[in-house]
Design a protein around this motif. Structure first.
Motif: not given
Length: 409
Positions: A10-18
């Motif tokens: 599941i990603f945030n808007i920066k495409k980091d996995v959170v």
């Protein structure tokens, strides 16, 4: 009893996995007389996930886990720490006073709560729950673009986070972000965006030359050393990798020649390939590199239990290059043509049915939690399905170790 567990980022808007959603199922719940789905799934959660430890699957990020009404009544989420878990309420759970009370209790204990598979038809149904809910997971495949906008507009006053799930293409991700979604789930990050494809630079061509040399029956060690020494970054990365804890070495390897002696040609080819892929993915979400590394290791281990261990290095490379089109944002057939891979590996990557293709399809089905498909196609390989989860967990843990060690300065 066969139990399958996989994860989806599941990603945030920066495409980091959170966070990761854990996808799980007992393979044939209905085939065990006297064991219903709730009991089997509860056994999975308490015995498998708690024994394995969430950290091995989620890298200390939150785990989204589906809980049936029975799980919620039995307070199964309380077995986990509130820092490690997001409680997902399934779409088929009836909204009544009992469910409201359960959510109130979860919130008192500090848990994050999400509603799963939400559609526009659910806006009014969940009104009693909104004061206690943190995240709405909107099923993009079941909602039109107009409905995707409507959900955010109608519910924004409740200060909820909106997660777009089943987002499979980059343009869907961009649309969801514009509409007010801040979390994203799906395999959009593993699909190529073919616009202005990357040129294969001289440094990349040198790396391919290295792979070509390694693919020879009798590669020239001096040529290998010369190519790697011309690229100090490559030399540094491969030496840091082979000295990582994942290789369980007791003494330090200080040269490419020494690495070749220690690892052998096939292993050195494999790990140089990994370093090349890692470089190629520098401008892609980090998760993409670790996705293909898990695929590679999972496939390698699979060869040992289906009777083709002699192909383990090639299957590792197949997994490693399974998203090569994404790294270059070019059609896969164009990129594959330049790689020094066996013809049946290339065919499998291009979707042509052969034995290796079915290994790759089995890996992908497991990864995505497509359990019925996994069960069907793994039968073609005569795979002992009871070993699948153990191999997957080991592959994830091993990839995590590589990630941890190669991130060190």
């Amino acid at each position: 009893m066969e139990v399958f567990v996989a994860r989806q980022p599941i990603f945030n808007i920066k495409k980091d996995v959170v966070a990761y959603e854990l996808l799980y199922r007992n393979s044939r719940v209905n085939s065990f007389s006297g064991i219903d789905g709730d009991t089997a799934t509860s056994a999975l959660i308490t015995n498998s996930l708690l024994v394995l430890g969430l950290d091995s699957l989620t890298q200390n990020k939150k785990a989204f886990i589906n809980f049936t009404l029975t799980h919620l009544r039995e307070e199964t989420p309380m077995l986990f720490s509130k820092e490690s878990l997001v409680v997902e309420i399934l779409e088929d759970v009836t909204v009544d006073n009992q469910l409201v009370e359960i959510c109130v209790e979860l919130k008192k204990n500090g848990f994050v709560i999400a509603i799963d598979d939400f559609t526009a038809d659910d806006i009014n149904r969940y009104i009693p729950l909104y004061p206690y809910i943190d995240i709405i997971k909107v099923d993009f495949m079941k909602c039109s673009p107009e409905q995707q906008v409507e959900i955010v507009r109608e519910l924004k006053l409740f200060k909820l986070l909106f997660l777009a799930e089943k987002v499979e293409m980059e343009d869907e991700f961009e649309w969801a972000a514009r509409c007010g979604y801040s979390l994203f789930q799906g395999y959009f990050f593993s699909k190529p965006v073919i616009v202005d494809g990357k040129a294969i630079t001289p440094s990349k061509m040198a790396q391919f030359q290295l792979l070509n040399e390694l693919s020879k029956t009798e590669p020239d060690v001096d040529v290998l050393s010369a190519i790697t020494l011309r690229d100090l970054s490559l030399s540094y990365k491969i030496l840091r990798l082979v000295n990582s804890a994942a290789f369980r070495r007791t003494s330090e390897i200080r040269s490419i020649k020494q690495a070749l002696v220690y690892l052998g040609l096939r292993e050195l080819q494999k790990w140089l390939s990994f370093v090349i892929v890692q470089d190629m993915g520098a401008d892609q979400p980090d998760e993409l590199v670790w996705l293909v590394l898990v695929r590679a290791k999972f496939g390698e281990m699979m060869t040992r239990v289906i009777g083709c261990a002699e192909r383990e290095s090639e299957v590792f490379l197949m997994g490693l290059f399974s998203c090569i089109d994404v790294f270059f944002n070019r059609p896969i057939d164009e990129v594959i043509a330049k790689l020094p891979l066996a013809s049946d590996v290339k065919d499998a990557l291009l979707g042509k049915e052969n034995f290796l293709y079915w290994i790759l399809r089995t890996i992908l089905a497991y990864e995505k939690g497509e359990w019925d498909l996994f069960y069907e196609i793994s039968g073609k390989l005569k795979l002992d399905k009871e070993k699948a989860t153990d191999m997957y967990i080991e592959a994830v843990g091993w990839a995590n170790q590589i990630k941890q060690d190669t991130a060190k300065n």
